[in-house]
Each structure stands twice: as C-alpha cells, then as structure tokens.
Write an enzyme that holds these catalytic residues in place. Sequence first.
Site, PDB file in Angstrom:
ATOM      1  N   ILE A  14     -23.709  -6.415  10.712  1.00  0.00           N
ATOM      2  CA  ILE A  14     -24.533  -7.472  11.315  1.00  0.00           C
ATOM      3  C   ILE A  14     -25.258  -6.963  12.556  1.00  0.00           C
ATOM      4  O   ILE A  14     -26.390  -7.383  12.841  1.00  0.00           O
ATOM      5  CB  ILE A  14     -23.694  -8.748  11.606  1.00  0.00           C
ATOM      6  N   LYS A  91     -20.033 -15.207  15.083  1.00  0.00           N
ATOM      7  CA  LYS A  91     -19.136 -16.175  14.453  1.00  0.00           C
ATOM      8  C   LYS A  91     -18.069 -15.422  13.669  1.00  0.00           C
ATOM      9  O   LYS A  91     -18.374 -14.342  13.158  1.00  0.00           O
ATOM     10  CB  LYS A  91     -19.886 -17.144  13.553  1.00  0.00           C
ATOM     11  N   ASP A 169     -14.772 -16.702   5.927  1.00  0.00           N
ATOM     12  CA  ASP A 169     -15.749 -15.969   6.744  1.00  0.00           C
ATOM     13  C   ASP A 169     -17.165 -16.436   6.405  1.00  0.00           C
ATOM     14  O   ASP A 169     -17.906 -16.848   7.299  1.00  0.00           O
ATOM     15  CB  ASP A 169     -15.595 -14.450   6.581  1.00  0.00           C
TER      16      ASP A 169
HETATM   17  P1  NAP Z   1     -18.447  -4.687   9.977  1.00  0.00           P
HETATM   18  O1  NAP Z   1     -19.597  -4.156   9.188  1.00  0.00           O
HETATM   19  O2  NAP Z   1     -17.070  -4.355   9.535  1.00  0.00           O
HETATM   20  O3  NAP Z   1     -18.666  -4.199  11.474  1.00  0.00           O
HETATM   21  C1  NAP Z   1     -17.767  -4.447  12.501  1.00  0.00           C
HETATM   22  C2  NAP Z   1     -17.850  -3.290  13.467  1.00  0.00           C
HETATM   23  O4  NAP Z   1     -17.031  -3.572  14.592  1.00  0.00           O
HETATM   24  C3  NAP Z   1     -17.372  -1.983  12.878  1.00  0.00           C
HETATM   25  O5  NAP Z   1     -18.491  -1.171  12.629  1.00  0.00           O
HETATM   26  C4  NAP Z   1     -16.474  -1.389  13.965  1.00  0.00           C
HETATM   27  O6  NAP Z   1     -16.981  -0.186  14.466  1.00  0.00           O
HETATM   28  C5  NAP Z   1     -16.633  -2.331  15.135  1.00  0.00           C
HETATM   29  N1  NAP Z   1     -15.421  -2.469  15.929  1.00  0.00           N
HETATM   30  C6  NAP Z   1     -14.163  -2.764  15.506  1.00  0.00           C
HETATM   31  N2  NAP Z   1     -13.324  -2.803  16.563  1.00  0.00           N
HETATM   32  C7  NAP Z   1     -14.072  -2.530  17.654  1.00  0.00           C
HETATM   33  C8  NAP Z   1     -13.785  -2.429  19.050  1.00  0.00           C
HETATM   34  N3  NAP Z   1     -12.549  -2.636  19.527  1.00  0.00           N
HETATM   35  N4  NAP Z   1     -14.799  -2.121  19.900  1.00  0.00           N
HETATM   36  C9  NAP Z   1     -16.034  -1.941  19.428  1.00  0.00           C
HETATM   37  N5  NAP Z   1     -16.369  -2.012  18.134  1.00  0.00           N
HETATM   38  C10 NAP Z   1     -15.395  -2.312  17.258  1.00  0.00           C
HETATM   39  O7  NAP Z   1     -18.520  -6.260  10.087  1.00  0.00           O
HETATM   40  P2  NAP Z   1     -19.816  -7.205  10.098  1.00  0.00           P
HETATM   41  O8  NAP Z   1     -20.142  -7.622   8.721  1.00  0.00           O
HETATM   42  O9  NAP Z   1     -20.883  -6.602  10.910  1.00  0.00           O
HETATM   43  O10 NAP Z   1     -19.195  -8.490  10.779  1.00  0.00           O
HETATM   44  C11 NAP Z   1     -18.847  -8.511  12.160  1.00  0.00           C
HETATM   45  C12 NAP Z   1     -18.798  -9.963  12.609  1.00  0.00           C
HETATM   46  O11 NAP Z   1     -20.083 -10.548  12.395  1.00  0.00           O
HETATM   47  C13 NAP Z   1     -17.803 -10.828  11.809  1.00  0.00           C
HETATM   48  O12 NAP Z   1     -17.185 -11.769  12.637  1.00  0.00           O
HETATM   49  C14 NAP Z   1     -18.681 -11.537  10.784  1.00  0.00           C
HETATM   50  O13 NAP Z   1     -18.153 -12.792  10.408  1.00  0.00           O
HETATM   51  C15 NAP Z   1     -19.968 -11.697  11.579  1.00  0.00           C
HETATM   52  N6  NAP Z   1     -21.164 -11.807  10.728  1.00  0.00           N
HETATM   53  C16 NAP Z   1     -21.367 -10.956   9.679  1.00  0.00           C
HETATM   54  C17 NAP Z   1     -22.472 -11.134   8.853  1.00  0.00           C
HETATM   55  C18 NAP Z   1     -22.778 -10.221   7.697  1.00  0.00           C
HETATM   56  O14 NAP Z   1     -23.685 -10.539   6.906  1.00  0.00           O
HETATM   57  N7  NAP Z   1     -22.121  -9.080   7.544  1.00  0.00           N
HETATM   58  C19 NAP Z   1     -23.366 -12.159   9.110  1.00  0.00           C
HETATM   59  C20 NAP Z   1     -23.176 -12.952  10.229  1.00  0.00           C
HETATM   60  C21 NAP Z   1     -22.056 -12.768  11.024  1.00  0.00           C
HETATM   61  P3  NAP Z   1     -16.689   1.300  13.925  1.00  0.00           P
HETATM   62  O15 NAP Z   1     -17.248   1.316  12.540  1.00  0.00           O
HETATM   63  O16 NAP Z   1     -17.436   2.145  14.889  1.00  0.00           O
HETATM   64  O17 NAP Z   1     -15.196   1.464  13.954  1.00  0.00           O
END
Ligand code: NAP
Length: 308
Positions: A14, A91, A169
């Site tokens: 995201i 979120k 989620d």
């Molecule tokens: P994701 O692709 O798994 O990305 C999360 C990132 O957070 C990972 O790349 C990880 O980094 C990083 N991270 C984990 N622990 C951390 C820490 N302690 N300090 C700094 N960075 C850290 O997940 P995502 O899909 O982007 O979703 C993240 C959030 O956004 C969730 O709450 C989700 O509900 C929300 N969201 C997602 C979407 C969507 O379409 N994907 C849409 C709207 C909202 P590393 O890879 O460097 O370890």
Amino acid sequence: MDPIRIAVVGMGKIARDQHLPAIYGDAAFSLAATVSPHDRGVDGVAHFDSLETLLQEGPAVDAVALCTPPQVRYDLATLALKRGAHVFLEKPPGATLAEVDALAARATKVGASLFAAWHSRFAAGVAPARAWLADRRIDSVSIVWREDVRVWHPGQAWIWEPGGLGVFDPGINALSIATHILPRPFFLRSGVLERPENRAAPIAANLIFCDTAGAPISMDLDWRQTGPQSWDITVETDAGTCKLSRGGAVLSLPSGTDHREDQEYSGLYARFATLIRTGRSDVDTSPLKLVADAFLRSRREIVEPFNE
Ligand code: NAP
C-alpha cells in the site's frame, strides 16, 4: 506555508501503490524519509531500517504515515507521538481498540494530530451515497465482499495471524463505508466465522447486524472467491435502491449510475493536511468496534486448511 515533512513507514504494497504517489501529488507534503526493515527505499530519499534510527539520526520529520501491518502500529505510533510527530494510521488503526484509545489520548496530550484513516470512505460514490441516504427510510442492507486472497494478499503472513483480521482486513473497508453512509448506528445480532484449521484468522464470515430502527443488515465476506470479485453494498429504501459497487467507486441510484476516478488516497492526504494545519485529530473506531464484536459474538466453524 512550508510543506509537512513526512516519513512513510512500512514500504509494502500500500505504501508503494498509494501513499508515495499521493504524497508526491500533494504540495502540502514533502517526502522526507522512508522506513522499512527489508526495503531499499526510493531514489533521492533518506531510508532507514527502523523508525527509531530515523528519529535518532535522520532528517527532521513533522509527520509519519504508518503503512505497516496493524500488529506493530501501536509501538511505532507511540515512538512518533513521543517526538510530537503527527501520525497517519493506515486501516485498521490498531490491533486492538484499547491501544487506539491510548494513542488518541497520547496525541491529545502532546498536541499532535492522529488520523485513523479509512480509505474506502474517500471512494467517489461514498459522499453522494451518504447524502442521498440521509433522509431515507432504510428497509434492508446487503454487504457482499468476496475476493480472492491469493490475488490480493499474496505472501502476507501477518494477515492470518492474531491482530491481522483475516477476511476482515478487506471486510473492515465495507464496514467503514456502511458506518459512514447509513443514517443510524447498527450492531451485531449473530454471526458465523469460518477459520481454516491451519490459520489463526477467518477466511469467511456471515454476519447479521441490525440498525437501531430494526432494519436488517447482512454481511457476506469470503476470501475464496475466484472469477468475478464483489465489493458491493446494496441499500433498499423507501425511495428505491442505492448500490455502491467496486468498493465505493460506482454509485447506482434510481436516477442513474455514476463512476468516477479513484480519489481515495489524495482525499486521505488532503484530510491529514487539514487536521495538522487546524490542530485536530480524527480517530473513529466504529468499524473496528464492529469487527471486534464479530470476534466476540460469532460462532466458529473450522474449515479446510488454506495453503497459498
Ligand atoms: P505489506 O505489503 O505486507 O507491507 C507491510 C510492510 O510493513 C512490509 O513491507 C514490512 O516491511 C513493513 N513493516 C513490518 N514491520 C515493520 C516495522 N516494525 N517498521 C517498519 N516497517 C515494517 O502490507 P500492505 O498490503 O501494504 O498492508 C499494510 C497495511 O495497509 C495493512 O494494515 C492493510 O490493511 C493496509 N492496506 C492495505 C491495502 C492493500 O491493498 N494492500 C489497501 C489499503 C490498506 P519489510 O518488507 O521491509 O519488512
């Protein structure tokens, strides 16, 4: 006015798909740094492997956008708020309701803005749907959120862990819209959560809510959907049907159908800038409350294991 110097924390899907373009496209912000343990950041912007290191050694930041999984968000938000930085929470705003309350209290104490962002509320059809529904009698509501987890959440182990919410989620996005457009509060009557035997979080849920005037609200969440995907909310009223589809981007009313360009993240950042400039916070936990209630009040069924 100087731009707000912001750091993006958690450079996953995201952050790259939505936050960076929205920040680059909004003159109220300048991207000061990125933070992520296993990422190299973006060209020309300072990158750190932890928020602690950024706050100790990095360029000054006025605000942080926390785009990590929810389970680590409280600690990161607390670190930032202790430095007086404004905080944008993706979120869901936290892994528990109590931790979000604690963050809100801390933000008030330090005079920083805390924004619990609900991106789906900024989808193009949502504001006009809310306005149209405000004076209607609501007869029933059907929420159908069915998507293929293998397509939308590949490799996201955190989403299946406690605090990751599983199928809620995406489901909480529907609840963020419903709590915003429906004129009366609603609450859970009964529910069934289906959990794969090898996972901690549900893969599907069937919930029955009702509003305070007794209108039934059904919710069908399923992550096993292949083929066409559904992100639809249909509201039957005394003046006909209001249907939001494509996650809120398309609005159909008796007078016709409207589909406008995606504006969710530009809307979120405009709102965050306004909150910061006016010294306010916006922390609505009502969608997370309904999810917590689903975990409190639903029956569990164990279903076949889920493997990617
Ligand atoms: P994701 O692709 O798994 O990305 C999360 C990132 O957070 C990972 O790349 C990880 O980094 C990083 N991270 C984990 N622990 C951390 C820490 N302690 N300090 C700094 N960075 C850290 O997940 P995502 O899909 O982007 O979703 C993240 C959030 O956004 C969730 O709450 C989700 O509900 C929300 N969201 C997602 C979407 C969507 O379409 N994907 C849409 C709207 C909202 P590393 O890879 O460097 O370890």
